[in-house]
Write a protein that holds these residues in place. Sequence first.
Motif, PDB file in Angstrom:
ATOM      1  N   LYS A  66       5.111  66.099  50.290  1.00  0.00           N
ATOM      2  CA  LYS A  66       4.609  67.412  49.854  1.00  0.00           C
ATOM      3  C   LYS A  66       3.333  67.237  49.038  1.00  0.00           C
ATOM      4  N   VAL A  67       3.332  66.262  48.131  1.00  0.00           N
ATOM      5  CA  VAL A  67       2.180  66.039  47.261  1.00  0.00           C
ATOM      6  C   VAL A  67       0.996  65.461  48.041  1.00  0.00           C
ATOM      7  N   THR A  68       1.254  64.455  48.891  1.00  0.00           N
ATOM      8  CA  THR A  68       0.154  63.765  49.558  1.00  0.00           C
ATOM      9  C   THR A  68      -0.377  64.504  50.771  1.00  0.00           C
ATOM     10  N   GLN A  69       0.497  65.171  51.519  1.00  0.00           N
ATOM     11  CA  GLN A  69       0.071  65.815  52.758  1.00  0.00           C
ATOM     12  C   GLN A  69       0.151  67.337  52.716  1.00  0.00           C
ATOM     13  N   GLY A  70       0.792  67.876  51.686  1.00  0.00           N
ATOM     14  CA  GLY A  70       0.912  69.327  51.583  1.00  0.00           C
ATOM     15  C   GLY A  70       1.896  69.913  52.591  1.00  0.00           C
ATOM     16  N   ILE A  71       2.895  69.118  52.974  1.00  0.00           N
ATOM     17  CA  ILE A  71       3.872  69.570  53.963  1.00  0.00           C
ATOM     18  C   ILE A  71       5.170  69.938  53.246  1.00  0.00           C
ATOM     19  N   ASP A  72       5.632  71.157  53.474  1.00  0.00           N
ATOM     20  CA  ASP A  72       6.836  71.674  52.846  1.00  0.00           C
ATOM     21  C   ASP A  72       8.074  70.940  53.358  1.00  0.00           C
ATOM     22  N   MET A  73       9.057  70.741  52.479  1.00  0.00           N
ATOM     23  CA  MET A  73      10.285  70.039  52.851  1.00  0.00           C
ATOM     24  C   MET A  73      11.005  70.734  53.999  1.00  0.00           C
ATOM     25  N   ASN A  74      11.071  72.061  53.942  1.00  0.00           N
ATOM     26  CA  ASN A  74      11.758  72.807  54.998  1.00  0.00           C
ATOM     27  C   ASN A  74      11.094  72.578  56.349  1.00  0.00           C
ATOM     28  N   LYS A  75       9.777  72.503  56.342  1.00  0.00           N
ATOM     29  CA  LYS A  75       9.044  72.324  57.589  1.00  0.00           C
ATOM     30  C   LYS A  75       9.310  70.948  58.191  1.00  0.00           C
ATOM     31  N   ILE A  76       9.309  69.917  57.373  1.00  0.00           N
ATOM     32  CA  ILE A  76       9.544  68.568  57.899  1.00  0.00           C
ATOM     33  C   ILE A  76      10.977  68.403  58.381  1.00  0.00           C
ATOM     34  N   ILE A  77      11.926  69.007  57.683  1.00  0.00           N
ATOM     35  CA  ILE A  77      13.324  68.916  58.112  1.00  0.00           C
ATOM     36  C   ILE A  77      13.513  69.670  59.426  1.00  0.00           C
ATOM     37  N   SER A  78      12.950  70.852  59.535  1.00  0.00           N
ATOM     38  CA  SER A  78      13.042  71.631  60.768  1.00  0.00           C
ATOM     39  C   SER A  78      12.386  70.900  61.930  1.00  0.00           C
ATOM     40  N   TYR A  79      11.184  70.378  61.697  1.00  0.00           N
ATOM     41  CA  TYR A  79      10.464  69.632  62.735  1.00  0.00           C
ATOM     42  C   TYR A  79      11.266  68.403  63.172  1.00  0.00           C
ATOM     43  N   SER A  80      11.784  67.672  62.207  1.00  0.00           N
ATOM     44  CA  SER A  80      12.521  66.440  62.513  1.00  0.00           C
ATOM     45  C   SER A  80      13.781  66.723  63.321  1.00  0.00           C
ATOM     46  N   LEU A  81      14.509  67.738  62.944  1.00  0.00           N
ATOM     47  CA  LEU A  81      15.734  68.070  63.662  1.00  0.00           C
ATOM     48  C   LEU A  81      15.425  68.552  65.072  1.00  0.00           C
ATOM     49  N   GLN A  82      14.424  69.385  65.200  1.00  0.00           N
ATOM     50  CA  GLN A  82      14.030  69.865  66.529  1.00  0.00           C
ATOM     51  C   GLN A  82      13.552  68.709  67.408  1.00  0.00           C
ATOM     52  N   TYR A  83      12.770  67.810  66.839  1.00  0.00           N
ATOM     53  CA  TYR A  83      12.287  66.638  67.573  1.00  0.00           C
ATOM     54  C   TYR A  83      13.454  65.753  68.011  1.00  0.00           C
ATOM     55  N   PHE A  84      14.399  65.538  67.116  1.00  0.00           N
ATOM     56  CA  PHE A  84      15.571  64.717  67.417  1.00  0.00           C
ATOM     57  C   PHE A  84      16.380  65.316  68.564  1.00  0.00           C
ATOM     58  N   LEU A  85      16.611  66.624  68.513  1.00  0.00           N
ATOM     59  CA  LEU A  85      17.406  67.269  69.559  1.00  0.00           C
ATOM     60  C   LEU A  85      16.671  67.293  70.898  1.00  0.00           C
ATOM     61  N   GLN A  86      15.343  67.371  70.870  1.00  0.00           N
ATOM     62  CA  GLN A  86      14.575  67.314  72.117  1.00  0.00           C
ATOM     63  C   GLN A  86      14.617  65.918  72.724  1.00  0.00           C
ATOM     64  N   LYS A  87      14.595  64.902  71.884  1.00  0.00           N
ATOM     65  CA  LYS A  87      14.636  63.524  72.370  1.00  0.00           C
ATOM     66  C   LYS A  87      16.018  63.107  72.849  1.00  0.00           C
ATOM     67  N   HIS A  88      17.051  63.817  72.399  1.00  0.00           N
ATOM     68  CA  HIS A  88      18.433  63.485  72.771  1.00  0.00           C
ATOM     69  C   HIS A  88      19.147  64.739  73.294  1.00  0.00           C
ATOM     70  N   PRO A  89      18.779  65.194  74.471  1.00  0.00           N
ATOM     71  CA  PRO A  89      19.398  66.422  74.996  1.00  0.00           C
ATOM     72  C   PRO A  89      20.887  66.263  75.282  1.00  0.00           C
ATOM     73  N   GLN A  90      21.366  65.037  75.386  1.00  0.00           N
ATOM     74  CA  GLN A  90      22.785  64.812  75.642  1.00  0.00           C
ATOM     75  C   GLN A  90      23.652  65.354  74.510  1.00  0.00           C
ATOM     76  N   ILE A  91      23.102  65.451  73.316  1.00  0.00           N
ATOM     77  CA  ILE A  91      23.868  65.998  72.180  1.00  0.00           C
ATOM     78  C   ILE A  91      24.162  67.473  72.418  1.00  0.00           C
ATOM     79  N   ALA A  92      23.125  68.230  72.784  1.00  0.00           N
ATOM     80  CA  ALA A  92      23.317  69.659  73.054  1.00  0.00           C
ATOM     81  C   ALA A  92      24.250  69.856  74.246  1.00  0.00           C
TER      82      ALA A  92
END
Length: 109
Positions: free
Chosen positions: A71-97
Amino acid sequence: MNIKTLADELRETIRRDNNEGTGKTVPKKKPASKNALDPIVEGIRDHKLIGKEKLLIRLDDKTIFLLKQLKVTQGIDMNKIISYSLQYFLQKHPQIANHIKETLKNLEL
């Protein structure tokens, strides 16, 4: 004469004065090379937070510390990184869904 020109002249004078006794030239600064993480950071910045539901999640201290530094170095909100990471993870592993869908189909209520 503008300030930038004066600063450039001063830098050259300092370089010359420092190198008189050594005979070496001081290399100029290289332009900042593109970081390998830049595309990822841009992807996170471009990620849109959609939805209205909020969740309370637990994270370990090390992860929280890292998110705060991001957040301090890149100005990226925690909620945004968590949302992005989870969405990226689920896209990379469609077998979970797919597993969740199949489990819900077979679930007897």
